[in-house]
Design a protein around this motif. Structure first.
Motif, PDB file in Angstrom:
ATOM      1  N   LEU A 225      -3.048  -5.308   1.019  1.00 41.59           N
ATOM      2  CA  LEU A 225      -2.460  -6.652   1.059  1.00 41.59           C
ATOM      3  C   LEU A 225      -2.099  -6.950   2.514  1.00 41.59           C
ATOM      4  CD1 LEU A 225      -0.145  -6.468  -2.074  1.00 41.59           C
ATOM      5  CD2 LEU A 225      -2.041  -8.044  -1.773  1.00 41.59           C
ATOM      6  N   GLY A 226      -3.122  -7.267   3.313  1.00 43.07           N
ATOM      7  CA  GLY A 226      -2.914  -7.332   4.743  1.00 43.07           C
ATOM      8  C   GLY A 226      -2.810  -5.906   5.251  1.00 43.07           C
ATOM      9  N   ASP A 227      -1.592  -5.360   5.279  1.00 49.26           N
ATOM     10  CA  ASP A 227      -1.394  -3.932   5.495  1.00 49.26           C
ATOM     11  C   ASP A 227      -1.475  -3.225   4.149  1.00 49.26           C
ATOM     12  OD1 ASP A 227      -0.965  -4.355   8.209  1.00 49.26           O
ATOM     13  OD2 ASP A 227       1.180  -4.726   7.884  1.00 49.26           O
ATOM     14  N   ARG A 228      -1.625  -1.912   4.179  1.00 44.12           N
ATOM     15  CA  ARG A 228      -1.673  -1.171   2.929  1.00 44.12           C
ATOM     16  C   ARG A 228      -0.276  -1.082   2.328  1.00 44.12           C
ATOM     17  NH1 ARG A 228      -6.731   0.226   1.991  1.00 44.12           N
ATOM     18  NH2 ARG A 228      -6.061   0.922  -0.056  1.00 44.12           N
ATOM     19  N   GLU A 229      -0.226  -1.175   0.997  1.00 36.29           N
ATOM     20  CA  GLU A 229       1.044  -1.192   0.285  1.00 36.29           C
ATOM     21  C   GLU A 229       1.002  -0.206  -0.880  1.00 36.29           C
ATOM     22  OE1 GLU A 229       3.247  -4.379  -2.546  1.00 36.29           O
ATOM     23  OE2 GLU A 229       2.759  -5.131  -0.543  1.00 36.29           O
ATOM     24  N   SER A 230       2.120   0.429  -1.145  1.00 38.66           N
ATOM     25  CA  SER A 230       2.192   1.434  -2.200  1.00 38.66           C
ATOM     26  C   SER A 230       2.566   0.790  -3.534  1.00 38.66           C
ATOM     27  CB  SER A 230       3.216   2.512  -1.835  1.00 38.66           C
ATOM     28  OG  SER A 230       2.887   3.107  -0.604  1.00 38.66           O
TER      29      SER A 230
ATOM     30  N   THR B 134      -3.100   6.732   7.691  1.00 37.42           N
ATOM     31  CA  THR B 134      -1.758   7.126   8.129  1.00 37.42           C
ATOM     32  C   THR B 134      -0.705   6.689   7.121  1.00 37.42           C
ATOM     33  OG1 THR B 134      -2.444   6.912  10.433  1.00 37.42           O
ATOM     34  CG2 THR B 134      -0.083   6.963  10.005  1.00 37.42           C
ATOM     35  N   TRP B 135       0.190   7.588   6.790  1.00 36.08           N
ATOM     36  CA  TRP B 135       1.272   7.273   5.853  1.00 36.08           C
ATOM     37  C   TRP B 135       2.530   6.881   6.620  1.00 36.08           C
ATOM     38  CZ3 TRP B 135       3.121   5.671   1.577  1.00 36.08           C
ATOM     39  CH2 TRP B 135       4.427   5.963   1.178  1.00 36.08           C
ATOM     40  N   ASN B 136       3.116   5.769   6.186  1.00 35.37           N
ATOM     41  CA  ASN B 136       4.400   5.337   6.720  1.00 35.37           C
ATOM     42  C   ASN B 136       5.216   4.778   5.565  1.00 35.37           C
ATOM     43  OD1 ASN B 136       6.598   4.350   8.043  1.00 35.37           O
ATOM     44  ND2 ASN B 136       5.484   2.965   9.390  1.00 35.37           N
ATOM     45  N   GLY B 137       6.160   5.565   5.097  1.00 32.26           N
ATOM     46  CA  GLY B 137       6.945   5.150   3.935  1.00 32.26           C
ATOM     47  C   GLY B 137       8.180   4.353   4.266  1.00 32.26           C
ATOM     48  N   ASP B 138       8.335   3.950   5.522  1.00 35.10           N
ATOM     49  CA  ASP B 138       9.558   3.257   5.924  1.00 35.10           C
ATOM     50  C   ASP B 138       9.716   1.890   5.265  1.00 35.10           C
ATOM     51  OD1 ASP B 138      10.064   5.418   7.534  1.00 35.10           O
ATOM     52  OD2 ASP B 138       9.271   4.484   9.350  1.00 35.10           O
ATOM     53  N   ALA B 139       8.602   1.261   4.845  1.00 28.62           N
ATOM     54  CA  ALA B 139       8.678  -0.087   4.279  1.00 28.62           C
ATOM     55  C   ALA B 139       8.886  -0.081   2.769  1.00 28.62           C
ATOM     56  CB  ALA B 139       7.401  -0.866   4.623  1.00 28.62           C
ATOM     57  N   LEU B 140       9.042   1.086   2.167  1.00 30.36           N
ATOM     58  CA  LEU B 140       9.195   1.163   0.714  1.00 30.36           C
ATOM     59  C   LEU B 140      10.492   0.492   0.256  1.00 30.36           C
ATOM     60  CD1 LEU B 140       8.115   4.835  -0.100  1.00 30.36           C
ATOM     61  CD2 LEU B 140       6.878   2.747  -0.683  1.00 30.36           C
ATOM     62  N   GLN B 141      10.383  -0.310  -0.804  1.00 32.34           N
ATOM     63  CA  GLN B 141      11.548  -0.872  -1.484  1.00 32.34           C
ATOM     64  C   GLN B 141      11.484  -0.385  -2.926  1.00 32.34           C
ATOM     65  OE1 GLN B 141      14.020  -2.749  -0.090  1.00 32.34           O
ATOM     66  NE2 GLN B 141      13.015  -2.465   1.897  1.00 32.34           N
TER      67      GLN B 141
ATOM     68  N   LEU C  73      10.340  12.265  -3.346  1.00 29.81           N
ATOM     69  CA  LEU C  73       9.579  13.504  -3.466  1.00 29.81           C
ATOM     70  C   LEU C  73       8.150  13.330  -2.949  1.00 29.81           C
ATOM     71  CD1 LEU C  73       9.865  16.415  -4.559  1.00 29.81           C
ATOM     72  CD2 LEU C  73       8.965  15.581  -6.735  1.00 29.81           C
ATOM     73  N   VAL C  74       7.503  12.233  -3.334  1.00 28.04           N
ATOM     74  CA  VAL C  74       6.143  11.962  -2.868  1.00 28.04           C
ATOM     75  C   VAL C  74       6.145  11.709  -1.365  1.00 28.04           C
ATOM     76  CG1 VAL C  74       4.160  10.414  -3.075  1.00 28.04           C
ATOM     77  CG2 VAL C  74       5.430  11.088  -5.126  1.00 28.04           C
ATOM     78  N   ASP C  75       7.121  10.949  -0.888  1.00 28.76           N
ATOM     79  CA  ASP C  75       7.238  10.672   0.542  1.00 28.76           C
ATOM     80  C   ASP C  75       7.392  11.966   1.333  1.00 28.76           C
ATOM     81  OD1 ASP C  75       7.798   8.964   2.940  1.00 28.76           O
ATOM     82  OD2 ASP C  75       9.792   9.856   2.728  1.00 28.76           O
ATOM     83  N   GLN C  76       8.225  12.862   0.848  1.00 26.22           N
ATOM     84  CA  GLN C  76       8.437  14.139   1.525  1.00 26.22           C
ATOM     85  C   GLN C  76       7.145  14.956   1.570  1.00 26.22           C
ATOM     86  OE1 GLN C  76      11.408  16.590  -0.358  1.00 26.22           O
ATOM     87  NE2 GLN C  76      11.270  18.204   1.163  1.00 26.22           N
ATOM     88  N   SER C  77       6.390  14.954   0.476  1.00 25.75           N
ATOM     89  CA  SER C  77       5.127  15.696   0.439  1.00 25.75           C
ATOM     90  C   SER C  77       4.129  15.144   1.447  1.00 25.75           C
ATOM     91  CB  SER C  77       4.524  15.636  -0.973  1.00 25.75           C
ATOM     92  OG  SER C  77       5.361  16.256  -1.918  1.00 25.75           O
ATOM     93  N   LEU C  78       4.084  13.823   1.569  1.00 20.93           N
ATOM     94  CA  LEU C  78       3.153  13.200   2.514  1.00 20.93           C
ATOM     95  C   LEU C  78       3.545  13.482   3.961  1.00 20.93           C
ATOM     96  CD1 LEU C  78       2.738   9.857   0.593  1.00 20.93           C
ATOM     97  CD2 LEU C  78       0.883  11.429   1.115  1.00 20.93           C
TER      98      LEU C  78
END
Length: 532
Positions: free
Chosen positions: A145-150, A358-365, A376-381
């Motif tokens: 979605l423009g950038d990748r979204e989880s 590249t994984w960047n979980g900072d934008a997760l809501q 847990l998933v973020d830590q594994s990545l």
């Protein structure tokens, strides 16, 4: 007043307009923008389309769908598709009404409903949770979605789904923490059995790989018959669905040959627009081609197909396949109880993801109930990025001497990579002794209560181990003398490691005793020299 009803042909343009308003030109399912595709979906028995209509004006202010044929035949599995509310309809509870209506329409036809909620905001996650869906996973960077979204994955069970669930899944250690959280979220006891020393399929490379052409379809179909003793990988497609269905879904196969004889095949779908892929089937003559087929597909996705995200649903009872996927870069991202119907039972499924971007979980809501799984998933990545450096540290540090390659990887996966800036105080006297570090680079200065240096700790040596074993708090101060990095273990993570892998625990305890003896000897020698 808002009325929820089934969509009809006259709603097509209003539905398409809502998707365009909500997602612009970046939506990953372009069929929602195409009038003819939308008409076919609305008229199909395999898709339920609902709209929210304002009774006074007749305006369509929201829409939601259920895709009823997303699993293998008779799986009774459905995906609750995207829910969209027109800006003019927001604040009227339309999202909740659409979700409630969807559940009421299809609950008698299903055993399992899943929904992939956007993680850019909590709106859809909150609605799913309010209507009986439970968080079971986080699919990292799945959507474009423009950038990748989880996506936050939620599940709801209907009818006899959980009564038919097969008990006591067998899992590799890396999957167990995720499975425990997901099962508990679904109000189930964690009955999983951990495979202490999992083994992947054999690493055999003497195969020729060929992509399936139309003329090879009958050959592969004949090969597939009788070649599946027990299914380990599940998906919405199967080879026997027919060549036409495979083409429509962009399904492909890589075929493995040995001495001119077909010995295995892996089926997958590629979405070039979304840059995603999914493995849906794997068949083989014996165990030998399985590892190579998986690794070859991952290589092609990375180097030839330009894929950012590759996923697979693997049986929670197939530790050999789980370990094979793990060694090829896949990580557990979701655990879905009773997802597929196989033989006479419903099996739990692990959704494993190979992230090729590249994984960047900072934008997760993430909505609060799903945060433990998302963390847990973020830590594994994040660990996956640091894993090569941690593995190298395990190979050289005396504390880990004697571990096998598989045990080394497991220990490395239990640690964190910590940066040690110069001058940082790691602990002071009376601080809790709840962490152990193995120094990778840099140097740590140890000072007593009189601020006098009594020693230094350098690469491959451990720090904090003596206090963590013998005392609840530290008696000295540790300061970073020169910038470096360390492997960081919390006391809880070490206890969990020893509990789940007693074979590793025995080696660590032996090495730990030897290292402590060496340190005590050095301290006595140092004290002796000072006296002289």
């Amino acid at each position: 007043m808002i009325v929820i009803r089934r969509a009809c042909e006259s709603d097509v343009e209003a539905i398409s307009e809502m998707f365009q308003i909500a997602y612009g030109d970046d939506y990953f399912y372009p069929q929602y923008y195409d009038i003819q595709s939308l008409k076919r979906m609305i008229l199909s028995d395999d898709t339920l389309f609902l709209v929210a209509e304002e009774s006074d004006t007749g305006a369509v202010l929201g829409t939601a769908s259920v895709l009823l044929e997303v699993g293998a035949h008779a799986d009774l599995l459905a995906e609750f598709g995207r829910l969209v509310v027109h800006p003019q309809g927001r604040g009227q509870g339309i999202g909740g009404k659409l979700m409630k209506a969807r559940v009421e329409f299809v609950q008698d036809r299903l055993h399992v409903g899943i929904v992939e909620n956007r993680s850019a905001h909590e709106f859809s996650q909150r609605i799913s949770h309010q209507h009986g869906f439970h968080p079971v996973g986080l699919l990292p960077n799945k959507f474009q979605l423009g950038d990748r979204e989880s996506a936050a994955l939620y599940v709801c069970h209907f009818g006899h789904a959980l009564e038919l669930r097969r008990n006591h899944p067998h899992l590799i250690p890396e999957i167990y923490p995720l499975a425990k959280l997901a099962l508990e979220n679904c109000q189930l006891n964690c009955d999983a059995i951990i495979e202490a020393e999992p083994r992947a399929y054999p690493h055999v490379k003497q195969f020729q790989i060929q992509e399936m052409e139309s003329e090879l379809y009958p050959v592969l179909l004949r090969f597939e018959r009788g070649r599946i003793k027990h299914r380990e990988i599940f998906g919405r497609m199967r080879l026997h669905y027919g060549l036409f269905q495979l083409r429509v879904s962009q399904g492909q196969y890589l075929l493995a040959y040995r001495d001119g004889v077909m010995v295995g095949a892996i089926g997958f779908m590629i979405d070039e627009h979304e840059r995603t892929g999914k493995i849906f089937e794997l068949v083989s003559l014996d165990d030998s081609p399985i590892y190579y087929l998986v690794s070859e597909l991952v290589r092609r996705c990375r180097e030839e197909y330009g894929i950012d995200y590759l996923e697979v649903d693997v049986s929670a009872f197939s530790t050999q396949m789980q370990q094979t996927l793990l060694e090829n870069g896949f990580l557990p991202a979701a655990y879905i109880p009773a997802m597929v119907f196989h033989d006479v039972e419903r099996l739990d499924i692990v959704r494993m993801v190979c992230l090729l971007t590249t994984w960047n979980g900072d934008a997760l809501q993430v909505f609060e109930p799903g945060k433990p799984i998302a963390d847990l998933v973020d830590q594994s990545l994040r660990l996956r990025t640091a894993l090569p450096k941690l593995i190298q540290a395990v190979k050289t540090a005396p504390l880990f001497a004697g571990l096998s390659e598989e045990q080394q990887q497991y220990v490395a996966a239990s640690a964190e990579l910590e940066t040690l800036p110069e001058g940082r105080v790691l602990f002071r006297p009376e601080d809790p002794a709840d962490k152990i570090r193995v120094i990778i680079s840099g140097e740590i200065e140890i000072q007593n209560c009189h601020a006098k240096t009594v020693g230094t700790i350098g690469p491959d040596e451990s720090l904090g181990d003596l206090a963590s074993v013998s005392e609840p708090s530290h008696r000295v101060l540790a300061r970073v003398k020169s910038h470096g990095q360390a492997m960081l273990f919390s006391r809880d993570s070490l206890q969990q490691l020893v509990h789940t892998r007693p074979d590793i625990g025995m080696i660590l305890f032996r090495n730990h005793a030897c290292e402590l003896a060496d340190k005590l000897q050095r301290m006595n020698v140092h004290a002796l020299f000072k006296q002289e």
